[in-house]
Design a protein around this motif. Structure first.
Motif, PDB file in Angstrom:
ATOM      1  N   GLY A   1       4.455   0.262   1.766  1.00 24.03           N
ATOM      2  CA  GLY A   1       5.205  -0.801   1.095  1.00 24.03           C
ATOM      3  C   GLY A   1       5.587  -0.440  -0.330  1.00 24.03           C
ATOM      4  O   GLY A   1       6.696  -0.730  -0.787  1.00 24.03           O
TER       5      GLY A   1
ATOM      6  N   ARG B   1      -1.546  -9.255  -0.612  1.00 22.72           N
ATOM      7  CA  ARG B   1      -2.672 -10.200  -0.660  1.00 22.72           C
ATOM      8  C   ARG B   1      -3.719  -9.755  -1.678  1.00 22.72           C
ATOM      9  O   ARG B   1      -4.541 -10.571  -2.111  1.00 22.72           O
ATOM     10  N   LEU B   2      -3.706  -8.461  -2.005  1.00 19.43           N
ATOM     11  CA  LEU B   2      -4.643  -7.933  -3.000  1.00 19.43           C
ATOM     12  C   LEU B   2      -3.824  -7.362  -4.159  1.00 19.43           C
ATOM     13  O   LEU B   2      -2.696  -7.802  -4.363  1.00 19.43           O
TER      14      LEU B   2
ATOM     15  N   GLY C   1       0.847  -1.196   0.000  1.00 18.32           N
ATOM     16  CA  GLY C   1       0.000   0.000   0.000  1.00 18.32           C
ATOM     17  C   GLY C   1       0.881   1.244   0.000  1.00 18.32           C
ATOM     18  O   GLY C   1       1.930   1.285  -0.647  1.00 18.32           O
ATOM     19  N   ALA C   2       0.457   2.266   0.768  1.00 19.23           N
ATOM     20  CA  ALA C   2       1.213   3.525   0.786  1.00 19.23           C
ATOM     21  C   ALA C   2       2.668   3.289   1.189  1.00 19.23           C
ATOM     22  O   ALA C   2       3.591   3.763   0.522  1.00 19.23           O
TER      23      ALA C   2
ATOM     24  N   ILE D   1      -4.510  14.829   2.487  1.00 19.98           N
ATOM     25  CA  ILE D   1      -3.922  16.131   2.794  1.00 19.98           C
ATOM     26  C   ILE D   1      -2.420  15.976   2.995  1.00 19.98           C
ATOM     27  O   ILE D   1      -1.986  15.033   3.663  1.00 19.98           O
TER      28      ILE D   1
ATOM     29  N   HIS E   1      -2.590   9.945   9.860  1.00 25.88           N
ATOM     30  CA  HIS E   1      -1.799  11.056   9.319  1.00 25.88           C
ATOM     31  C   HIS E   1      -0.528  10.580   8.619  1.00 25.88           C
ATOM     32  O   HIS E   1       0.452  11.330   8.496  1.00 25.88           O
TER      33      HIS E   1
ATOM     34  N   PHE F   1     -11.442  18.791   1.614  1.00 25.99           N
ATOM     35  CA  PHE F   1     -10.739  19.074   0.357  1.00 25.99           C
ATOM     36  C   PHE F   1     -11.637  19.901  -0.568  1.00 25.99           C
ATOM     37  O   PHE F   1     -12.860  19.795  -0.503  1.00 25.99           O
TER      38      PHE F   1
ATOM     39  N   THR G   1      -5.679   3.351   2.046  1.00 28.45           N
ATOM     40  CA  THR G   1      -5.076   4.255   1.063  1.00 28.45           C
ATOM     41  C   THR G   1      -5.983   4.503  -0.133  1.00 28.45           C
ATOM     42  O   THR G   1      -5.537   4.464  -1.268  1.00 28.45           O
TER      43      THR G   1
ATOM     44  N   GLN H   1     -13.432   4.631   9.335  1.00 25.31           N
ATOM     45  CA  GLN H   1     -13.521   6.057   8.973  1.00 25.31           C
ATOM     46  C   GLN H   1     -14.338   6.174   7.705  1.00 25.31           C
ATOM     47  O   GLN H   1     -14.198   5.347   6.792  1.00 25.31           O
TER      48      GLN H   1
ATOM     49  N   MET I   1      -9.880   2.721   6.825  1.00 25.25           N
ATOM     50  CA  MET I   1      -9.473   2.365   8.199  1.00 25.25           C
ATOM     51  C   MET I   1      -8.250   3.140   8.662  1.00 25.25           C
ATOM     52  O   MET I   1      -7.273   3.251   7.927  1.00 25.25           O
TER      53      MET I   1
ATOM     54  N   GLN J   1     -15.394   8.675   4.447  1.00 21.11           N
ATOM     55  CA  GLN J   1     -15.166   9.879   3.641  1.00 21.11           C
ATOM     56  C   GLN J   1     -16.469  10.163   2.885  1.00 21.11           C
ATOM     57  O   GLN J   1     -17.066   9.255   2.303  1.00 21.11           O
TER      58      GLN J   1
ATOM     59  N   VAL K   1      -1.566 -10.030  11.321  1.00 22.81           N
ATOM     60  CA  VAL K   1      -0.298 -10.537  10.795  1.00 22.81           C
ATOM     61  C   VAL K   1       0.741 -10.657  11.908  1.00 22.81           C
ATOM     62  O   VAL K   1       1.563 -11.573  11.918  1.00 22.81           O
TER      63      VAL K   1
ATOM     64  N   THR L   1      -0.857 -14.115  -0.337  1.00 25.38           N
ATOM     65  CA  THR L   1      -0.977 -13.756   1.081  1.00 25.38           C
ATOM     66  C   THR L   1       0.205 -14.261   1.896  1.00 25.38           C
ATOM     67  O   THR L   1       0.522 -15.457   1.872  1.00 25.38           O
TER      68      THR L   1
END
Ligand SMILES: Cc1cc2nc3c(=O)[nH]c(=O)nc-3n(C[C@H](O)[C@H](O)[C@H](O)COP(=O)(O)OP(=O)(O)OC[C@H]3O[C@@H](n4cnc5c(N)ncnc54)[C@H](O)[C@@H]3O)c2cc1C
Length: 389
Positions: A16, A35-36, A13-14, A51, A355, A265, A45, A229, A326, A231, A216, A180
């Protein structure tokens, strides 16, 4: 066990994808496993925008990470000819007592101003009348005060992940998606990594599995809570010109008397795309498997009544879309980026608490330095794994 790598990065993701990009760019023989198939909408992500800002209120040690990330994202834009960071200016609204919803840390506003002054970051302090003149879209109260940062910006999270993975692949990284990670064993020579599709040997391993970290790495599960969360994109078509990037800044609003702050935003997807807001929620603990990924009608109505109607009277009540995501939160909202206890080969990289994205490029570079050199140029000492596990 056919292929031996110098480094394996689990979770792309962000964090890795940034580490994989940096390692591959430095000529490291590296394997990335997810895994995806990132970028995807199942982790932390997604949602089109994040922001970024330069003076970081979450703590003095974050500003160098953010400043370095600006540089790295600009390099990435040049290499990929893709727009990834759009400067819009940023408005942080607090009140004269700085009391109200906490944004990740006490005195977020004061810390932000201090960081801006220390690092010479261009900003202005605005009182309520000045905010009303400059940004009439925001219905501020008389005792509210604003910090305006000129270089605050929007990042495009999915496009950043995609760009990093593509460049990593082009520079020699092997990338295994839809595979995975199941576990690892550290030996005197390195690490043996097991997945549902194979077993691999490497000298080093970085684990950046985002909201999957409690599953994990169950031995560290008590350090992290995963929170749902939402949006929300609300319609602004009748006042679109007031919400365009350049007219409407990214914002963080420390709402007085409220449990949660709010951020948002400009309308980045045209007249009918809406403007995005999020209201931080810490009441529901979830897992990526149990989370309800649909926002309910009641949740949407509540956000309109409590967050949109009173504060953005130019916005409409129609919610165009939502996205559930999340936060992986530590007790003090700090990141965890550290070698596992007793190891100089295995890094746990869990920088979220709501953040992390703005720092991800520099974190990827730092993780690469940790694994290649054993030390980093930027100070990551505040992000130690503080546990007895
Ligand atoms: C709604 C929301 C708003 C946010 N807003 C901001 C913002 O404005 N600014 C900001 O700086 N930050 C923001 N953040 C925080 C930021 O987005 C996160 O810090 C960041 O995205 C975390 O990235 P990650 O790499 O840790 O997790 P992810 O991107 O979720 O990546 C984890 C990856 O690990 C993979 N994985 C998991 N388990 C395994 C396994 N067993 N085997 C293989 N792969 C596995 C997953 O498939 C996934 O691809 C926000 C977060 C959310 C949720």
């Amino acid at each position: 066990m056919s292929v031996k790598y110098e480094t394996i990065v689990v979770g792309l993701g962000a964090m890795g994808s940034a580490a994989l990009y940096q390692l591959a760019g430095k000529g490291v023989k590296v394997l990335g496993i997810d895994r995806l198939s990132p970028p995807h909408t199942m982790g932390s992500t997604h949602g089109d925008t994040r922001i970024t800002r330069q003076a970081i209120g979450e703590g003095a040690h974050y500003t160098p990470l953010s400043l370095r990330s600006y540089e790295l994202i600009r390099e990435l834009e040049t290499r990929t000819k893709t727009a990834l960071l759009q400067v819009t200016g940023g408005l942080i609204i607090s009140n004269t007592t700085h009391a109200g919803a906490i944004n990740h840390i006490e005195d977020f506003f004061g810390n932000t101003v201090a960081a801006a002054e220390k690092h010479g970051i261009r900003h202005e302090i605005l009182d309520a009348p000045a905010m009303r003149t400059r940004f009439p879209q925001f219905n501020v109260a008389d005792d509210e005060v604003g910090y305006y940062e000129y270089e605050a910006a929007i990042l495009r999270p999915e496009a950043v992940v995609k760009a990093q993975l593509e460049l990593a692949g082009e520079t020699g990284a092997d990338i295994h998606t839809n595979e995975t990670f199941l576990g690892f064993e550290e030996t005197s020579e390195g690490v043996i990594v097991c997945t549902d599709k194979g077993t691999y040997k490497a000298a080093n391993l970085s684990l950046s599995v985002g909201p999957w970290v409690p599953q994990v790495m169950p031995q560290y599960a008590s350090l992290f809570e995963v929170h749902r969360q939402i949006q929300y994109w609300f319609d602004v078509s009748t006042n679109y010109e007031s919400f365009t990037p350049g007219t409407f800044p990214i914002f963080i609003w420390q709402l007085k008397g409220r449990e949660s702050g709010m951020y948002g935003f400009p309308a980045v997807d045209g007249k009918n795309g809406g403007f995005k807001v999020g209201c931080e929620e810490y009441n529901t603990v979830v897992t990526p498997e149990t989370i309800d990924r649909t926002a309910s009608k009641e949740e949407i109505e509540r956000v309109y009544e409590y967050n949109i109607k009173p504060f953005f009277p130019m916005a409409n009540d129609c919610c165009l879309k939502t996205a559930v995501c999340m936060y992986t939160v530590t007790a003090d909202s700090a990141f965890v980026i550290d070698f596992l206890p007793g190891s100089k080969r295995i890094v746990l990289c869990s920088p979220c608490s709501g953040h992390g994205f703005k720092h991800a490029a520099a974190i990827g570079e730092s993780v690469a330095q940790m694994l290649m050199d054993g030390e980093t140029e930027l100070d990551l000492s505040p992000f130690k794994l503080r546990c007895t596990a």
